[in-house]
Enzyme design. Structure first.
Site, mmCIF file in Angstrom:
data_model
loop_
_atom_site.group_PDB
_atom_site.id
_atom_site.type_symbol
_atom_site.label_atom_id
_atom_site.label_comp_id
_atom_site.label_asym_id
_atom_site.label_seq_id
_atom_site.Cartn_x
_atom_site.Cartn_y
_atom_site.Cartn_z
ATOM 1 N N HIS A 1 -9.546 2.452 -0.966
ATOM 2 C CA HIS A 1 -8.103 2.181 -0.953
ATOM 3 C C HIS A 1 -7.665 1.685 -2.319
ATOM 4 O O HIS A 1 -7.962 0.559 -2.709
ATOM 5 C CB HIS A 1 -7.808 1.143 0.117
ATOM 6 N N CYS B 1 0.806 -1.218 0.000
ATOM 7 C CA CYS B 1 0.000 0.000 0.000
ATOM 8 C C CYS B 1 0.839 1.269 0.000
ATOM 9 O O CYS B 1 0.301 2.368 -0.129
ATOM 10 C CB CYS B 1 -0.931 -0.004 1.201
ATOM 11 N N HIS C 1 -2.723 7.662 6.210
ATOM 12 C CA HIS C 1 -3.021 6.455 5.431
ATOM 13 C C HIS C 1 -4.493 6.109 5.615
ATOM 14 O O HIS C 1 -5.180 5.797 4.643
ATOM 15 C CB HIS C 1 -2.116 5.307 5.882
#
Length: 617
Positions: A457, A263, A419
């Site tokens: 995401h 990620c 995040h």
């Protein structure tokens, strides 16, 4: 003096729409914009969604409902009836199991216990007298159905001759084309100004190309009785979002690659571009990413590991308020009571230049990426759980911000792009890192944004989603609120943080810190400076007169970028796809002792190299 990496353009597509012109950012804060800016973004969304006519209240409601995070739409697949193969253990009863079959469909190797009787030239009867196993197609209800999807009606393959390209590559071409258009400069002018080996490009995906045209098809075709195509393995490679842009958009001959970090991948690639600019290896560095993970295999795998929030758990969050259906729009709730992250698709590209080239060309300067820090977690128990490496990256990024703009500016005119995945584990671990860092640097009420609440995401793209939206916040002074939450969860560390569902408006922002935490212990944090700070730094380095000349040129560049934006909003822009265009082969090369020339590329490539092992033998 080291060269400064400046952001001169950005472009892309995600659940909020087109990134250039700040439209994707503006979709997220549209309720805080003046009516003129809001209308421009509604029109931009209508154009990519193939909606004709005026933006009526009904059209606006439709656009609202079909952008950002929402229930997975049927053009991807039916999440209530996702295709599975169910294994059956068959046992013959008093009689053999019999069925007729076209002769061409017989297995090359007959299973044990099969008897074959011809019925005619084309048909046989199969008799099975022993127990056997067979697979039949079945459908299952996916436990999680929320996703960040591109605006409904936007189909990237319709904008060029896609030729069975994986969706991630279609989006990559669009995003890179958008970034080139948003430059306000003819790409050929840039290419002619610098040697071809001083343009680098770093981009890719975290999961590779997982749909049926890429690795998804390559790995499943044999089990579905299909033939693997000649393209699937090649086009499935994780770095193809770089390769496609090199080959079909830019004709790039410079450095290329992809630094995967789960990620945190986008910031890993950003670090490569920043390092290239600062070291002088590149005058221009394109950084990008594209991820298209909305396929049942990936979603089911993430559901099984407990990473995606299920519909049942999502509904449970709101049941006390009388909810009877999951609120898919609010599936991602960073730093609140939450149940998992929301998978999403998207693509972003940006163009970095060194400061001297940007000033010379009159490129627009949207931001400076001061640095990107990367650290691993050390020893781990669970490979997917967070660790301590993010303390290092984040504290270093904030320390750098203090050195550049001063501690007073960091304390009062900075913000964090968290995040912020929307998982219970992330809300605790990341908030503790942010909060303890804030305490160490004397920061109170530190504004925290978490754009995944709008976008979901996007994996390898998420850091660039953060960067593009940070540039929007610098431009408009609006830090997006975490609008999907009612309140911060009790276990979140927030004594020095300001996490709120409301947008936070600021008269001035001097620095932002972009944070990424990835499976496997991949951590990255970037320190990013806005245009007004960038100009002060450049004026200090280059002088008032140089900056005055740049400002005159930059006005023309902005006018051309605005003209591109108007064309795109009118639906007149197509993806750049230069297939079989100016292909260079052996006869186009001229090589001497000191330089190499490629026909069609204006500047020679110097063969004078610095010996890294000096002194030489």
């Amino acid at each position: 003096m080291a060269r400064i990496p400046v952001v001169t353009s950005f472009g892309g597509i995600n659940a909020a729409g087109r990134s250039s012109g700040h439209h994707g950012y503006r979709r997220m804060v549209i309720d805080a914009l003046d009516e003129a800016a809001a209308q421009e973004t509604w029109r931009s969304l209508a154009a990519i969604m193939n909606i004709q006519g005026d933006i009526t209240a009904e059209i606006r409601r439709y656009i609202e409902a079909h952008t950002l995070v929402r229930k997975l739409e049927p053009q991807y697949f039916d999440a209530s009836n996702a295709i599975w193969n169910r294994k059956l253990a068959l046992r013959p009863g008093d009689h053999a199991i019999c069925f007729d079959l076209p002769r061409r469909d017989l297995p090359d190797q007959l299973p044990e216990g099969w008897g074959i009787d011809p019925l005619d030239e084309k048909t046989v009867r199969v008799s099975i007298e022993k127990p056997c196993e067979m697979y039949v197609q079945d459908g299952r209800d996916l436990a999680a159905k929320a996703a960040g999807q591109l605006p409904t009606g936007f189909e990237p393959q319709a904008l060029y001759a896609a030729r069975s390209h994986p969706r991630g590559l279609q989006m990559a071409l669009y995003a890179a084309s958008d970034a080139v258009g948003h430059l306000g400069l003819d790409w050929q002018v840039i290419a002619d100004r610098v040697p071809a080996d001083t343009i680098s490009l770093y981009a890719g995906s975290a999961l590779s190309q997982v749909d049926t045209h890429g690795n998804g098809g390559a790995l499943s075709s044999r089990y579905q009785g299909k033939r693997i195509t000649s393209k699937q393995v090649t086009l499935g490679l994780a770095e193809m979002p770089a390769d496609f842009v090199n080959a079909y958009v830019l004709g790039n001959l410079g450095a290329s690659g992809h630094n995967m970090g789960a990620c945190a991948t986008a910031l890993y690639n950003l670090r490569l571009g920043v390092d290239d600019i600062r070291s002088g290896r590149a005058r221009v560095a394109i950084v990008g990413g594209s991820e298209a993970p909305l396929v049942p295999d990936v979603m089911d795998g993430l559901i099984t590991m407990g990473a995606l929030g299920s519909d049942q758990a999502l509904l449970a969050l709101d049941r006390e308020q009388g909810a009877t259906e999951p609120d898919y729009r609010r599936a991602c709730r960073p730093f609140a009571d939450n149940i998992g992250f929301t998978i999403a698709e998207g693509a972003q590209y940006l163009v970095l230049m060194d400061d001297e080239l940007a000033l010379e060309l009159g490129a627009d300067i949207h931001a400076v990426v001061a640095d990107v820090y990367v650290n691993a977690d050390g020893h781990k128990k669970s490979i997917s759980s967070p660790g301590v490496g993010n303390y290092i990256t984040f504290a270093k990024a904030v320390s750098l911000g203090c050195q550049i703009v001063g501690e007073e500016a960091v304390r009062h005119r900075s913000f964090v792009q968290a995040h912020g995945t929307g998982t219970p584990q992330n809300r605790v671990t990341e908030s503790q890192i942010l909060n303890r860092t804030a305490e160490a640097f004397g920061i109170r009420d530190w504004p925290v944004a978490a754009v995944k609440c709008f976008l979901g995401h996007t994996m390898a793209v998420s850091g660039l989603d953060q960067l593009v939206n940070t540039i929007g916040a610098f431009r408009y002074g609006i830090i997006p609120g975490v609008t999907t939450i009612d309140r911060v969860a009790d276990d979140v560390y927030a004594s020095h943080l300001r996490i709120t569902p409301e947008h936070q408006e600021r008269d001035q922002l001097d620095v932002a810190f972009l944070n990424a935490k990835g499976f496997g212990g991949n951590n990255a944090t970037a320190t990013v400076l806005p245009a007004h700070i960038s100009e002060k730094l450049l004026e200090k380095k280059h002088g008032v007169q140089t900056m005055a000349k740049w400002r005159d040129k930059a006005e023309q560049t902005r006018d051309r970028a605005l003209a591109y934006d108007h064309e795109a909003t009118a639906g007149k822009i197509e993806t750049i796809y230069r297939f079989d265009h100016d292909v260079r082969v052996d006869e186009h090369i001229r090589i001497s002792r000191d330089e190499l020339r490629v026909e069609g590329y204006k500047q020679p490539i110097s063969l004078a190299t610095e010996n890294p092992l000096d002194p030489a033998l």
